[in-house]
Design a protein around this motif. Structure first.
Motif, PDB file in Angstrom:
ATOM      1  N   VAL A  37      49.181  43.742  23.165  1.00 21.19           N
ATOM      2  CA  VAL A  37      49.512  43.017  24.192  1.00 21.19           C
ATOM      3  C   VAL A  37      49.972  41.619  23.977  1.00 21.19           C
ATOM      4  N   ARG A  38      49.177  40.942  23.095  1.00 20.10           N
ATOM      5  CA  ARG A  38      49.357  39.379  22.772  1.00 20.10           C
ATOM      6  C   ARG A  38      50.819  39.518  21.942  1.00 20.10           C
ATOM      7  N   ALA A  39      50.929  40.376  21.008  1.00 19.63           N
ATOM      8  CA  ALA A  39      52.375  40.191  20.354  1.00 19.63           C
ATOM      9  C   ALA A  39      53.406  40.305  21.317  1.00 19.63           C
ATOM     10  N   ALA A  40      53.405  41.140  22.350  1.00 19.43           N
ATOM     11  CA  ALA A  40      54.503  41.278  23.380  1.00 19.43           C
ATOM     12  C   ALA A  40      54.426  39.825  23.918  1.00 19.43           C
ATOM     13  N   GLY A  41      53.477  39.523  24.543  1.00 18.63           N
ATOM     14  CA  GLY A  41      53.423  38.277  25.303  1.00 18.63           C
ATOM     15  C   GLY A  41      54.084  36.916  24.619  1.00 18.63           C
ATOM     16  N   GLU A  88      38.032  41.602  24.347  1.00 21.54           N
ATOM     17  CA  GLU A  88      39.209  41.025  23.750  1.00 21.54           C
ATOM     18  C   GLU A  88      40.518  41.698  24.521  1.00 21.54           C
ATOM     19  N   ALA A  89      40.668  43.245  24.588  1.00 16.87           N
ATOM     20  CA  ALA A  89      41.626  43.705  25.404  1.00 16.87           C
ATOM     21  C   ALA A  89      41.683  43.315  26.683  1.00 16.87           C
ATOM     22  N   PHE A  90      40.600  43.271  27.492  1.00 16.61           N
ATOM     23  CA  PHE A  90      40.652  42.798  29.031  1.00 16.61           C
ATOM     24  C   PHE A  90      41.530  41.337  29.039  1.00 16.61           C
ATOM     25  N   SER A  91      40.929  40.447  28.100  1.00 17.61           N
ATOM     26  CA  SER A  91      41.370  39.197  28.110  1.00 17.61           C
ATOM     27  C   SER A  91      42.920  39.061  27.695  1.00 17.61           C
ATOM     28  N   ALA A  92      43.200  39.731  26.621  1.00 18.87           N
ATOM     29  CA  ALA A  92      44.661  39.824  26.417  1.00 18.87           C
ATOM     30  C   ALA A  92      45.605  40.244  27.439  1.00 18.87           C
ATOM     31  N   VAL A  93      45.152  41.260  28.292  1.00 20.34           N
ATOM     32  CA  VAL A  93      45.892  41.586  29.592  1.00 20.34           C
ATOM     33  C   VAL A  93      46.044  40.507  30.448  1.00 20.34           C
ATOM     34  N   TYR A  94      44.830  39.842  30.646  1.00 15.52           N
ATOM     35  CA  TYR A  94      44.860  38.783  31.854  1.00 15.52           C
ATOM     36  C   TYR A  94      45.754  37.583  31.196  1.00 15.52           C
ATOM     37  N   ALA A  95      45.476  37.097  29.954  1.00 13.07           N
ATOM     38  CA  ALA A  95      46.147  36.041  29.225  1.00 13.07           C
ATOM     39  C   ALA A  95      47.528  36.168  28.978  1.00 13.07           C
ATOM     40  N   CYS A  96      48.073  37.442  28.925  1.00 18.12           N
ATOM     41  CA  CYS A  96      49.227  37.618  28.413  1.00 18.12           C
ATOM     42  C   CYS A  96      50.323  36.623  29.093  1.00 18.12           C
ATOM     43  N   GLU A  97      51.067  36.076  28.205  1.00 17.69           N
ATOM     44  CA  GLU A  97      52.025  34.976  28.766  1.00 17.69           C
ATOM     45  C   GLU A  97      53.042  35.430  29.811  1.00 17.69           C
ATOM     46  N   VAL A 104      49.581  53.862  36.011  1.00 21.74           N
ATOM     47  CA  VAL A 104      48.449  54.644  35.902  1.00 21.74           C
ATOM     48  C   VAL A 104      48.583  55.826  36.394  1.00 21.74           C
ATOM     49  N   HIS A 105      48.286  56.929  35.536  1.00 18.18           N
ATOM     50  CA  HIS A 105      48.003  58.358  35.928  1.00 18.18           C
ATOM     51  C   HIS A 105      46.934  59.102  35.629  1.00 18.18           C
ATOM     52  N   GLY A 106      46.575  59.986  36.372  1.00 19.45           N
ATOM     53  CA  GLY A 106      45.279  60.762  36.028  1.00 19.45           C
ATOM     54  C   GLY A 106      43.987  59.801  36.416  1.00 19.45           C
ATOM     55  N   PHE A 107      42.839  59.796  35.340  1.00 15.36           N
ATOM     56  CA  PHE A 107      41.699  59.045  35.486  1.00 15.36           C
ATOM     57  C   PHE A 107      41.966  57.522  35.061  1.00 15.36           C
ATOM     58  N   CYS A 108      41.262  56.850  35.622  1.00 20.95           N
ATOM     59  CA  CYS A 108      41.228  55.358  35.028  1.00 20.95           C
ATOM     60  C   CYS A 108      39.886  54.955  35.241  1.00 20.95           C
ATOM     61  N   LEU A 109      39.234  54.978  34.099  1.00 17.17           N
ATOM     62  CA  LEU A 109      37.701  55.069  34.248  1.00 17.17           C
ATOM     63  C   LEU A 109      37.145  53.847  33.384  1.00 17.17           C
ATOM     64  N   GLY A 110      36.014  53.230  33.562  1.00 23.44           N
ATOM     65  CA  GLY A 110      35.404  52.356  32.899  1.00 23.44           C
ATOM     66  C   GLY A 110      36.130  51.374  32.237  1.00 23.44           C
ATOM     67  N   GLY A 111      36.572  51.441  31.111  1.00 22.88           N
ATOM     68  CA  GLY A 111      37.105  50.170  30.396  1.00 22.88           C
ATOM     69  C   GLY A 111      38.698  50.104  31.024  1.00 22.88           C
ATOM     70  N   GLY A 112      39.047  51.327  31.638  1.00 23.96           N
ATOM     71  CA  GLY A 112      40.438  51.388  32.130  1.00 23.96           C
ATOM     72  C   GLY A 112      40.681  50.631  33.446  1.00 23.96           C
ATOM     73  N   ILE A 113      39.429  50.483  34.065  1.00 27.78           N
ATOM     74  CA  ILE A 113      39.331  49.421  35.206  1.00 27.78           C
ATOM     75  C   ILE A 113      39.412  47.995  34.559  1.00 27.78           C
ATOM     76  N   GLY A 114      38.877  47.627  33.545  1.00 31.05           N
ATOM     77  CA  GLY A 114      39.054  46.226  33.240  1.00 31.05           C
ATOM     78  C   GLY A 114      40.398  45.706  32.794  1.00 31.05           C
ATOM     79  N   LEU A 115      41.228  47.063  32.260  1.00 32.65           N
ATOM     80  CA  LEU A 115      42.583  46.746  31.961  1.00 32.65           C
ATOM     81  C   LEU A 115      43.370  46.520  33.234  1.00 32.65           C
ATOM     82  N   VAL A 116      43.249  47.541  33.899  1.00 32.04           N
ATOM     83  CA  VAL A 116      44.232  47.436  35.458  1.00 32.04           C
ATOM     84  C   VAL A 116      43.772  46.209  36.296  1.00 32.04           C
ATOM     85  N   GLY A 117      42.297  45.900  36.268  1.00 31.34           N
ATOM     86  CA  GLY A 117      41.958  44.969  37.039  1.00 31.34           C
ATOM     87  C   GLY A 117      42.613  43.471  36.744  1.00 31.34           C
TER      88      GLY A 117
END
Length: 257
Positions: A37-41, A88-97, A104-117
């Motif tokens: 995510v950071r590299a893409a940003g 680190e992953a949640f922060s990378a998504v949030y701070a992506c430039e 999202v398909h199927g289940f989005c649980l636990g850490g998945g919520i951190g990513l999409v949130g």
């Protein structure tokens, strides 16, 4: 298997997570996702990132089996690694430039919520479900991110019960941009990404920084505060007791790790 990046359209980077059988990420997987995510940003040619997943569901959180193998020998390296990796992953998504669209398909649980949130927008298939089964798995965390998806009292009820909410319910609350049949998910996410990517790249980056700057909650500090209670649960022994009875409540995938 792992994390891969493709560029199917000009200005759009698609990051795909693939950890069979259920996208329960090992420690290194969270760090690899953060790096992608950071590299893409950082890429000046990218104006929007689409975060997606292969397989049965978007994300089943951390690899509980990896953690159980470690704690069985009295270690906490995997717990610490998973906590840091998720942060680190949640922060990378949030701070992506640039803006991040979660598909999202199927289940989005636990850490998945951190990513999409922490994503900027969510497109979901009509079979997608979102939830935090943390209390069933001897953990705490990501209430910070669930609170960005649903109102406060619903967040608490979902957290305490480990129940899930559907994509349609989140759409009604305004946190999911669009709900489509699964076969149309990739196209719908890329349609939104293309619309975003038509804007001036420099202005998009300024807009992302400005919107993050006016958030009422510091999501990184809030999540790290939550993680402190996860460590307490582990030190007290309650986390191991709950993890030892780990099953598949409330529609969670049948197997992790």
């Amino acid at each position: 298997m792992g994390v891969s990046t493709s560029t199917p359209d000009k200005g759009i980077a698609v990051i795909t997570v693939d950890f069979p059988p259920v996208n329960a990420l090992p420690v290194q997987g969270w760090y690899d996702l953060a790096d992608a995510v950071r590299a893409a940003g950082h890429d000046p040619g990218v104006r929007c990132v689409v975060l997606t997943a292969a397989g049965r569901g978007f994300n089943a959180g951390v690899d509980i089996k990896e953690m159980q193998r470690d704690t069985a020998t009295g270690g906490h390296d995997v717990l610490i690694g998973a906590n840091h990796g998720c942060a680190e992953a949640f922060s990378a998504v949030y701070a992506c430039e640039v803006p991040v669209v979660a598909a999202v398909h199927g289940f989005c649980l636990g850490g998945g919520i951190g990513l999409v949130g922490n994503a900027d927008a969510i497109v979901a298939s009509d079979d997608a479900t979102f939830g935090l089964p943390e209390l069933d798995r001897g953990a705490l965390g990501a209430a910070t991110h669930l609170a960005r998806l649903v109102p406060q009292h619903l967040m608490r009820a979902l957290y305490y019960t480990s129940r899930t909410a559907t994509a349609a319910e989140l759409h009604a609350h305004g946190s999911v941009w669009k709900v489509v049949p699964r076969a149309e998910l990739a196209a719908a996410a890329r349609d939104l990404a293309r619309e975003i990517a038509q804007k001036d790249g420099s202005l998009l980056r300024l807009a992302k920084a400005a919107l993050n700057g006016i958030d009422p909650v510091d999501v990184r500090r809030s999540y790290r505060f939550e993680q402190g209670f996860t460590f307490e649960a582990n030190l007290s022994g309650v986390a191991d007791r709950v993890r030892d009875t780990f099953g598949t409540p409330h529609g969670a995938p049948a197997k992790e790790g």
